[in-house]
Design an enzyme around this catalytic site. Structure first.
Site, PDB file in Angstrom:
ATOM      1  N   LYS A  18      13.826   1.522  -0.491  1.00 27.69           N
ATOM      2  CA  LYS A  18      13.722   2.627  -1.706  1.00 27.69           C
ATOM      3  C   LYS A  18      13.581   4.032  -1.106  1.00 27.69           C
ATOM      4  CE  LYS A  18      14.393   4.563  -5.921  1.00 27.69           C
ATOM      5  NZ  LYS A  18      13.972   5.984  -5.485  1.00 27.69           N
ATOM      6  N   VAL A  41      13.374   3.270 -11.363  1.00 24.38           N
ATOM      7  CA  VAL A  41      13.983   2.159 -10.566  1.00 24.38           C
ATOM      8  C   VAL A  41      13.506   1.460  -9.681  1.00 24.38           C
ATOM      9  CG1 VAL A  41      16.170   1.576  -9.226  1.00 24.38           C
ATOM     10  CG2 VAL A  41      16.451   3.141 -11.422  1.00 24.38           C
ATOM     11  N   GLY A  42      12.692   2.315  -8.766  1.00 22.94           N
ATOM     12  CA  GLY A  42      11.867   1.920  -7.731  1.00 22.94           C
ATOM     13  C   GLY A  42      10.728   1.201  -8.139  1.00 22.94           C
ATOM     14  N   GLU A 100      -0.079   3.858   2.189  1.00 14.76           N
ATOM     15  CA  GLU A 100      -0.545   4.846   2.860  1.00 14.76           C
ATOM     16  C   GLU A 100      -0.531   6.160   2.044  1.00 14.76           C
ATOM     17  OE1 GLU A 100      -0.586   7.985   4.625  1.00 14.76           O
ATOM     18  OE2 GLU A 100       1.278   7.288   5.494  1.00 14.76           O
ATOM     19  N   CYS A 150       0.521  14.082   5.166  1.00 21.93           N
ATOM     20  CA  CYS A 150      -0.560  13.579   4.749  1.00 21.93           C
ATOM     21  C   CYS A 150      -1.697  13.881   5.403  1.00 21.93           C
ATOM     22  CB  CYS A 150      -0.246  12.144   4.193  1.00 21.93           C
ATOM     23  SG  CYS A 150       0.264  11.119   5.394  1.00 21.93           S
ATOM     24  N   GLU A 179      -5.248  17.388  -2.759  1.00 27.60           N
ATOM     25  CA  GLU A 179      -4.103  17.393  -1.610  1.00 27.60           C
ATOM     26  C   GLU A 179      -3.139  18.483  -2.201  1.00 27.60           C
ATOM     27  OE1 GLU A 179      -1.934  14.521   1.313  1.00 27.60           O
ATOM     28  OE2 GLU A 179      -1.720  14.060  -0.811  1.00 27.60           O
TER      29      GLU A 179
END
Length: 518
Positions: A186, A223-224, A262, A295, A395
């Site tokens: 996805k 949806v994911g 992750e 990241c 972040e």
């Protein structure tokens, strides 16, 4: 501009290129805000078709056990990708807004070099079966041969972010497929075309059986989430924000999902007093690469007070020379961010840094000069930052550096570790031994010394604390896509003893009765 690549508008489910039940959605170029094409918009029903196909392919084919066949299929996909490398390069520049120069590294060429080749080779080298030797087991009264088998987990839901979409996708599917799992990929709705290209190449250029690999594109993130909720999916492999990772953990608990997450980072570079200061400050421009959308970017730079003013002057000159620009230009370091939403979020953080008292030296929340279209942010340098400030703790995912002074080495380590995250870090020192000693004190999963980075398909990547669970790549990555099965059977070299009969004495390399497995 080079010729446009051929975009694949259809997703791939159960071996076929198909449309979405919700029609299509538009994929925008973040550098121009113009549409570059449309792609299939899947519904939850489409996602469940893909999940069912993956489940069926795992349960009903020999994909999970046929090592040689898996290896051949991965190398077929490698060859197909190589043939379309340059089209894929242009596609990534257009949909991800990544600068052309970065496609020569982590956006394309680096992961394409080993993202499939390494796991394909590891199929031959991996310890699928290990022996624990023979031991007398008192509960059965039998001298027993014991083995440990590694087997695929089952159906993997692979959810990919928009910042390095191909790089993340190829490492996920490479290791998941090599270990014998089936996959539903996805992609992020912001960067679907590199994923649908993968789907087309799998369908048209490989012998991968129908259902083993599926690609589902959708404008709707929920949806994911069906991957996380479905009991037919055994493992979620997710790269993205910590907030979404936490939601996946929560939603997946009901079906005891295996997880690889992750997640985010707020990595620090420690420039020690004995370091090459210019080299250390060069690490400070890393957040400008790909507009800070990484990241593991070292977005905190820690300078010793004894060299602080000198370092700040260097950084100010460096940042003044970096301007956001057209990602098609080979000289561009800082392209656009992915969307208007992300641009506005980053500008909000910059304003918060000003409001909380950090000293703004370069950049700011205003739009860059001469860029009326596109989602651009000015490379921004803050100094005199306290590590408790928002811009040092959260972040930002944009081209923003926070420079923090420290008084002594223990203070630097404390500041670097004072973060909810623990993804990556850097140490700069004239002495390798000194840098290694400091690196051992950092609570992070990926440490570089003096500008080096251990990037590659053979290198485990992941973080401590809120930066995630598990590791991508290397044998550690292989491990997480497998289940462990312990197998025992009577040792063929000795007859079965009746219960209560004395066992053999302790022997070198064997467990004695007092240590027997029960």
């Amino acid at each position: 501009m080079p010729d446009l690549p051929r975009f694949e508008s259809q997703m791939m489910i159960d071996g076929k290129l198909v449309g979405g039940r919700n029609g299509t959605f538009v994929n925008l170029n973040p550098a121009t805000e113009e549409a570059i094409g449309e792609v299939a918009d899947a519904s939850t029903a489409d996602m469940h078709r893909a999940i069912d196909a993956a489940r069926r392919a795992f349960d009903d084919t020999d994909w999970s056990t046929n090592h040689a066949f898996r290896q051949r299929c991965l190398l077929q996909l490698q060859e197909a990708l190589e043939a379309e490398r340059e089209e894929l390069r242009e596609e990534l520049i257009l949909e991800a807004g990544c600068p052309r120069a970065i496609t020569a590294g982590p956006q394309l060429d680096a992961p394409l070099s080993d993202g499939l080749r390494y796991p394909a080779q590891l199929i031959d080298d991996y310890p699928w079966e290990t022996s624990l030797g023979d031991a007398f087991v008192s509960v059965t009264g039998v001298n027993t041969t014991r083995k440990v088998w590694r087997e695929p987990v089952g159906v993997v839901g692979a959810i990919v972010p928009w910042n390095f979409p191909f790089e993340v996708a190829i490492h996920k599917i490479g290791q998941a497929l090599a270990t014998g799992n089936t996959v539903v990929l996805k992609p992020a709705p912001d960067t679907p075309f590199n994923a649908t290209r993968l789907g087309r190449l799998i369908a048209e250029n490989t012998d991968i059986p129908a259902g083993v690999a599926n690609v589902v594109t959708s404008s709707d993130h929920l949806v994911g989430e069906e991957l996380t909720l479905s009991p037919k999916v055994d493992l979620i492999s997710f790269t993205g924000s910590t907030a979404v990772g936490q939601r996946i953990m929560e939603k997946g608990a009901a079906t005891m999902k295996r997880l690889f997450l992750e997640l985010g980072g707020k990595s620090a570079t420690i420039v020690l007093e004995d370091a090459d200061l210019a080299l250390g400050c060069m690490m400070g421009i890393a957040p400008c690469m790909h507009a800070g959308q990484g990241c593991a970017n070292p977005t905190r730079l820690l300078l010793p007070r004894s060299r602080y003013d000198e370092g700040v002057a260097m950084l100010q000159a460096m940042y003044a020379g970096i301007a956001p620009g057209d990602p098609q230009d080979a000289s561009t370091l800082c392209g656009p961010v992915i969307s208007a939403k992300q641009r506005n979020r980053i500008r909000g953080y910059i304003q918060k840094g000003i409001d909380e008292g950090a000293r703004l030296l370069v950049g700011g929340p205003d739009a860059p000069d001469g860029l009326d279209r596109g989602y651009f942010v000015r490379p921004t340098l803050f100094v005199d930052v306290d590590n408790s400030m928002t811009i040092a703790q959260e972040e930002i995912f944009g081209p923003v550096l926070a420079v923090i002074p420290y008084t002594h080495e223990d203070d630097a380590v404390r500041i670097a570790n004072d973060s909810p995250y623990g993804l990556a870090g850097n140490v700069m020192s004239a002495s390798l031994d000194h840098a290694l000693a400091v690196a051992r004190r950092l609570r992070a999963g990926f440490i570089g010394l003096n500008g080096a980075a251990g990037y590659g398909a053979d290198t485990p990547f992941g973080g401590y604390k809120a930066s995630g669970v598990g590791r991508q790549n290397g044998t550690a990555g292989f491990d997480q896509y497998t289940e462990i099965k312990s197998v025992a059977y009577p040792a063929v070299s000795e007859p079965r003893r009746r219960r209560g009969e004395a066992g053999p004495p302790n022997q070198p390399g064997r467990l004695g009765e007092s240590h027997a497995v029960v």
